[in-house]
Design an enzyme around this catalytic site. Structure first.
Site, short mmCIF file in Angstrom:
data_model
loop_
_atom_site.label_atom_id
_atom_site.label_comp_id
_atom_site.label_asym_id
_atom_site.label_seq_id
_atom_site.Cartn_x
_atom_site.Cartn_y
_atom_site.Cartn_z
N ASN A 142 0.41 -1.28 0.23
CA ASN A 142 0.56 0.19 0.12
C ASN A 142 1.31 1.43 0.04
O ASN A 142 1.40 2.05 -1.02
CB ASN A 142 -0.79 0.09 0.72
CG ASN A 142 -1.83 0.79 1.10
OD1 ASN A 142 -2.33 1.81 0.41
ND2 ASN A 142 -2.66 1.58 1.98
N ASP A 143 0.86 1.64 0.84
CA ASP A 143 2.23 2.86 1.01
C ASP A 143 2.84 2.77 -0.24
O ASP A 143 3.33 4.44 0.12
CB ASP A 143 2.91 2.66 2.49
CG ASP A 143 1.49 3.19 3.71
OD1 ASP A 143 0.55 3.78 3.50
OD2 ASP A 143 2.53 2.87 4.76
N VAL A 144 4.21 1.74 -0.29
CA VAL A 144 5.14 2.12 -1.35
C VAL A 144 4.62 2.42 -1.99
O VAL A 144 5.34 2.56 -3.03
CB VAL A 144 5.55 0.28 -1.30
CG1 VAL A 144 6.24 0.31 0.61
CG2 VAL A 144 5.66 -0.92 -1.66
N THR A 145 3.06 2.43 -2.98
CA THR A 145 2.68 2.73 -3.93
C THR A 145 1.60 4.42 -4.04
O THR A 145 1.75 4.76 -4.95
CB THR A 145 1.68 1.58 -4.19
OG1 THR A 145 0.34 2.01 -3.28
CG2 THR A 145 2.16 0.36 -4.19
N ALA A 192 1.06 4.06 7.25
CA ALA A 192 1.71 5.44 7.44
C ALA A 192 0.66 5.79 7.89
O ALA A 192 0.41 7.43 8.83
CB ALA A 192 2.34 6.00 6.52
#
Lengths: 102, 465
Positions: B393-396, B434
């Site tokens: 999720n966050d890494v995209t 996050a």
């Protein structure tokens, strides 16, 4: 005046940090998990201290307080040595290249 | 065996350990590297026995404990599933830490065995070295236990914080140093025990404020600590194998921590001070109900991918949780049968430990030359037809590139939004670790697939046939 042996050991230590630095940067990121498990296994070389502790002292007092700490440390380090190297080997066996004939 | 010869053998095992790490520069040489490591360990243990030459009653006990530990180690190594690797590594770190503590205690109680002086009259340098080795070992032990409990899910992964936490830690750290000073001054046993006890406490307190997704940094850091503990003991025992190994492991863990922090664009201290991803940030994403979301099913996903010419898979922690790597491989195989080019994109902090995703994909027999790091593949998203995001999720999240207010601003992200279409396998719309809403969910070219990662990939496989 002679150089204190401590300085020699410190030199080994600091040079090893530099070796570690360059060697670890060259580790490919896909192998970072095996890197952790193998560093874990090799840091269990602490077992040499444990063996010395376990074998020290009088024979008839095998379970006196100093020896028992040595034995426990041997036990823990042995789990790590066998477990660490084998699990690393198991992981590394899985990393394979694409088969060309497919 | 003479001491000089012994020292040379220890040096040889130190060099073999360096070669073991060196082997990891490529998967082809890694297996040989591991054998070097095993050889180095065998040499170190054998010469230690030979140097003592005391094959008496004590030897039997040493062998019993060695074999008992070895048996358990072998058992664990063969039984552990690959998805449990992060907690296994954390558990192993705790053992190294505790072993270091025990060796430090034996050296303190029985200094003659190590030529360090006599009880009550131990060399000052040795006292300092064994206290430092023992203290770092104790911190490694209790910290790793907390990391283990969090990774295993026994303890909640959310950060535990309280007021003045950092001052308490600082105070404990200073106390340890003061106690070492008193110990050297008085040689009194009680100070030694206090140093160990406070270090255990400090280890606990250091790790509890750090949340689940920061675990890659924590594990690397504890890896580093276990190395420094070993080096401290190495100085005490005047053993070069231990000093070399400790330095190698210490710097290895430090580099991994650095890489992980860089992968999140956060400073090491920001991670260590913890509390990230707490509830206060989650409130930033309160307007999500207003935006429309396109959701689809396995059939839609299969259709989209069948008509693509290239697909990039972006795996994340969710794939590990759902154990979806094998069905993912099946899906990719059937895509490839249709002539579709498939590659995998791995973000440096995907998963719960460095390299976590790579191991899982390797387990599912994905060839490693199809798996790419962020820098290698990020430009390819613009030319790819479908990005298949599974459990990440966050890494995209493109917000990391656009919104300076966001807590993840500046974090390197995978440019999945540049693909013609994005498939997002996720159980719900909830924000990631996050606490930031992912605006990708609401884009026109995004299709959300709400399901468990494993079930969804299995469904897609059925629809592809």
């Amino acid at each position: 005046m002679e150089i204190d042996p401590f300085i020699f050991r410190l030199s080994i230590f600091i040079l090893s940090i530099f070796i570690g630095y360059y060697v670890v940067w060259s580790v490919t990121p896909s192998l970072h998990t095996p890197l952790m498990s193998v560093t874990n296994a090799i840091s269990s070389v602490i077992i040499v201290g444990a063996i010395i502790a376990g074998l020290s002292g009088e024979i008839d007092s095998v379970f006196n307080s100093t020896n028992i700490f040595g034995f426990l440390a041997i036990f823990l380090a042995a789990i790590n040595i066998f477990g660490g190297f084998l699990v690393t080997q198991r992981m590394l066996q899985m990393y394979k290249k694409k088969k060309k004939n497919k | 065996m003479s001491l000089n010869l012994l020292a040379i053998f220890y040096l040889v095992s130190g060099i073999l350990f360096i070669l073991a790490l060196r082997g990891l520069s490529s998967p082809d040489t890694s297996r040989r590297g591991n054998l070097f490591g095993i050889l180095g360990m065998a040499i170190a243990i054998t010469v230690t026995f030979l140097s003592i030459g005391n094959f008496s009653d004590g030897f039997v006990y040493v062998l019993i404990f060695l074999l008992a530990g070895g048996f358990i180690g072998v058992f664990i190594a063969y039984k552990i599933p690959m998805t449990a690797m992060p907690e296994l590594v954390a558990g192993f770190h705790s053992l190294v830490g505790l072993a270091a503590v025990f060796v430090a205690i034996s050296a303190f109680l029985n200094p003659q065995a190590f030529n360090l002086g006599f009880p009550g009259n131990i060399k000052i340098a040795s006292l300092i070295e064994m206290s430092i080795g023992g203290a770092i070992g104790a911190i490694t032990f209790s910290g790793s236990i907390i990391a283990f409990l969090k990774l295993r899910g026994i303890m909640s992964g959310s950060p535990i914080t309280f007021k003045g936490q950092h001052y308490v830690n600082l105070l404990l750290g200073i106390t340890i140093i003061v106690l070492i000073f008193y110990l050297c001054d008085s040689q009194s046993e009680k100070y030694f025990w206090r140093i160990i006890a406070i270090s255990f406490l400090l280890g606990l307190l250091l790790i509890i404020p750090i949340g689940g997704a920061d675990m890659p940094v924590v594990i690397s850091m504890l890896n580093s600590y276990s190395g420094w503990a070993a080096a401290g003991i190495g100085f005490t025992l005047e053993n070069s194998a231990l000093i070399i190994t400790g330095a190698l492991v210490g710097s290895s863990g430090a580099i991994l921590s650095y890489i992980m922090c860089k992968g999140m664009n956060r400073s090491f201290f920001n991670v260590i001070l913890g509390g990230f991803g707490g509830t206060d940030q989650a409130s930033l994403s309160n307007n999500k109900d207003k935006k429309p979301v396109k959701s689809g099913n396995a059939e839609d996903a299969a259709f989209l991918m069948k008509n693509a010419s290239s697909v990039i898979i972006v795996p994340g922690y969710g794939m590990a949780v759902a154990q979806a790597q094998h069905s993912l491989k099946e899906m990719v195989d059937s895509l490839k049968k249709n002539g579709i080019k498939v590659s995998y994109a791995i973000h440096p902090v995907a998963g719960r430990m460095p390299g976590h995703m790579n191991v899982l994909l390797a387990e599912a027999n994905v060839p490693y030359d199809e798996v790419f790091e962020l820098e290698e593949i990020n430009n390819d998203f613009a030319n790819a037809d479908v990005a298949f995001v599974i459990g990440a999720n966050d890494v995209t999240n493109p917000i990391a590139k656009t919104d300076p207010q966001s807590p993840i601003y500046g974090m390197p992200v995978l440019d999945v939004e540049k693909c013609k279409s994005v498939l997002f396998v996720k159980r719900s719309l909830s924000p990631g670790y996050a606490g930031v809403d992912n605006e990708l969910f609401y884009r026109d070219n995004t299709l959300m697939l709400f399901a468990d990662a494993k079930k969804m990939t299995e469904e897609i496989v059925k629809n592809l046939d």
